[in-house]
Design a protein around this motif. Structure first.
Motif, PDB file in Angstrom:
ATOM      1  N   THR A 192      19.547 102.956 -59.362  1.00  0.00           N
ATOM      2  CA  THR A 192      19.279 102.873 -60.738  1.00  0.00           C
ATOM      3  C   THR A 192      17.959 102.471 -60.926  1.00  0.00           C
ATOM      4  O   THR A 192      16.937 102.446 -59.650  1.00  0.00           O
ATOM      5  N   ALA A 209      17.293  99.975 -65.404  1.00  0.00           N
ATOM      6  CA  ALA A 209      19.151 100.545 -65.057  1.00  0.00           C
ATOM      7  C   ALA A 209      19.493 101.082 -66.655  1.00  0.00           C
ATOM      8  O   ALA A 209      20.430 101.602 -66.837  1.00  0.00           O
ATOM      9  N   GLN A 210      18.571 102.189 -66.787  1.00  0.00           N
ATOM     10  CA  GLN A 210      18.790 103.426 -67.638  1.00  0.00           C
ATOM     11  C   GLN A 210      19.436 104.267 -67.018  1.00  0.00           C
ATOM     12  O   GLN A 210      19.473 105.385 -68.049  1.00  0.00           O
ATOM     13  N   LYS A 211      18.814 104.664 -66.014  1.00  0.00           N
ATOM     14  CA  LYS A 211      19.270 105.929 -65.562  1.00  0.00           C
ATOM     15  C   LYS A 211      19.649 105.040 -64.367  1.00  0.00           C
ATOM     16  O   LYS A 211      19.498 104.469 -63.142  1.00  0.00           O
ATOM     17  N   LYS A 212      21.038 106.159 -63.445  1.00  0.00           N
ATOM     18  CA  LYS A 212      21.838 105.194 -62.999  1.00  0.00           C
ATOM     19  C   LYS A 212      22.828 106.473 -62.266  1.00  0.00           C
ATOM     20  O   LYS A 212      22.957 107.690 -62.959  1.00  0.00           O
ATOM     21  N   ASP A 257      15.609  91.032 -65.843  1.00  0.00           N
ATOM     22  CA  ASP A 257      16.169  92.599 -66.193  1.00  0.00           C
ATOM     23  C   ASP A 257      15.981  92.258 -67.989  1.00  0.00           C
ATOM     24  O   ASP A 257      15.109  93.915 -68.670  1.00  0.00           O
ATOM     25  N   ASP A 304      24.503 102.657 -54.950  1.00  0.00           N
ATOM     26  CA  ASP A 304      24.367 103.369 -56.791  1.00  0.00           C
ATOM     27  C   ASP A 304      22.450 102.735 -56.680  1.00  0.00           C
ATOM     28  O   ASP A 304      21.586 102.310 -55.709  1.00  0.00           O
ATOM     29  N   LYS A 346      21.963  95.377 -59.263  1.00  0.00           N
ATOM     30  CA  LYS A 346      21.618  96.860 -58.909  1.00  0.00           C
ATOM     31  C   LYS A 346      22.152  97.680 -58.052  1.00  0.00           C
ATOM     32  O   LYS A 346      23.579  98.705 -57.498  1.00  0.00           O
ATOM     33  N   ALA A 347      21.577  97.146 -56.539  1.00  0.00           N
ATOM     34  CA  ALA A 347      21.668  98.131 -55.448  1.00  0.00           C
ATOM     35  C   ALA A 347      22.790  97.592 -53.945  1.00  0.00           C
ATOM     36  O   ALA A 347      22.974  97.879 -53.322  1.00  0.00           O
ATOM     37  N   ASP A 386      13.837 102.778 -51.452  1.00  0.00           N
ATOM     38  CA  ASP A 386      14.413 102.161 -52.533  1.00  0.00           C
ATOM     39  C   ASP A 386      13.148 101.501 -52.967  1.00  0.00           C
ATOM     40  O   ASP A 386      13.167 101.436 -54.153  1.00  0.00           O
ATOM     41  N   ARG A 394      14.255 108.782 -59.255  1.00  0.00           N
ATOM     42  CA  ARG A 394      12.814 108.589 -60.163  1.00  0.00           C
ATOM     43  C   ARG A 394      13.208 109.722 -61.218  1.00  0.00           C
ATOM     44  O   ARG A 394      12.748 109.430 -62.411  1.00  0.00           O
TER      45      ARG A 394
END
Ligand code: U5P
Length: 243
Positions: free
Chosen positions: A33, A37-40, A125, A31, A11-12, A200, A219
């Motif tokens: 998330t 990963a619902q919020k990006k 995930d 990136d 993801k990152a 992060d 977040r």
């Protein structure tokens, strides 16, 4: 960025084939998330800052004998690392109640825990990284008992060292996540620290104001994400000027 072979994209970060056998190149993306990963979002410059902060922390940890995958930084977004066999666990150490432990156990965010608490999450995930115990870890062979002991001991050393390092620059280390990987030497293997340590993967609060200087700003839509990450880097004495 180049014709190098891509080994894995997360993801990152992206992992590319390294210049020599047993090495990889870890590329830090912008990136962000959250919530599986619902919020990006793309946070311009995050990869550059996290590359530097993780370099700094891994180098310092190596200096106190906490072996890790970091070899050297190559450029703004890339570092050369040792290739490891990732243990499919996230190891979380908590000093103060926040995030999922506050929700799960009904604790007040900011409440100091009676002692540092280590938790394991299974990296999957699809399942949303469920919390697991040593029973699950050994039963499913995700790690051996000795490896669990080694990971716990290393995680606590990281906690002690980083708590002091951050306290020295007016930051409280609330909690953090680390990952480990196996390196093989003949018939033997050992676990070393892998992945990254950055805003992060940590909760970092200003010691005086309790202002959040970490990914919770993303977040929870608190704004000034990059500014906060840059402030962490500035206090650690790195990234004297922004890229
Ligand atoms: N964390 C990660 N990645 C994850 C889940 C958690 O780095 O996939 C970190 C958080 O940033 C926090 C700690 O510092 O682990 C505990 O997170 P939580 O269980 O309270 O959400």
């Amino acid at each position: 960025t180049t014709r190098r072979k891509k080994i894995y994209e997360g993801k990152a970060k992206i992992l590319y084939e390294g210049p020599e056998p047993g090495t990889l190149i870890q590329y830090f993306k912008d990136d962000a998330t959250a919530f599986n990963a619902q919020k990006k979002a793309i946070l311009e410059g995050k990869g550059v800052i996290n590359n530097r902060i993780s370099e700094y922390i891994m180098t310092r940890l190596n200096g106190i004998g906490v072996q890790n995958h970091f070899i050297r930084r190559l450029n703004l977004r890339e570092q050369l690392i040792k290739e490891v066999e990732i243990v499919p666990l996230e190891v979380v150490v908590r000093n103060i109640a926040a995030g999922s432990i506050a929700t799960r156990l009904g604790l007040t965010e900011g409440q100091p825990l009676p002692r540092s608490i280590i938790e394991f999450y299974y990296k999957d995930d699809k399942l949303g990284d469920p919390m697991v115990t040593e029973e699950h870890i050994t039963a499913f062979n995700w790690a051996a008992t000795q490896e669990i002991d080694d990971m716990m001991a290393m995680a606590l050393r990281v906690n002690d060292y980083l708590s002091g390092l951050f306290a020295g620059v007016g930051i409280t280390l609330v909690d953090f996540k680390v990952e480990f990987g196996r390196v093989y030497e003949g018939d033997f293997s050992r676990v070393i620290l892998a992945d990254e340590i950055s805003p992060d993967s940590c909760r970092l609060w200003d010691t005086v104001t309790n202002e959040k200087l970490d990914k919770d700003r993303f977040r929870r839509d608190l704004g000034n994400v990059i500014e906060s990450y840059t402030e962490v880097a500035r206090r650690l004495g790195i990234m004297k000027e922004m890229p």
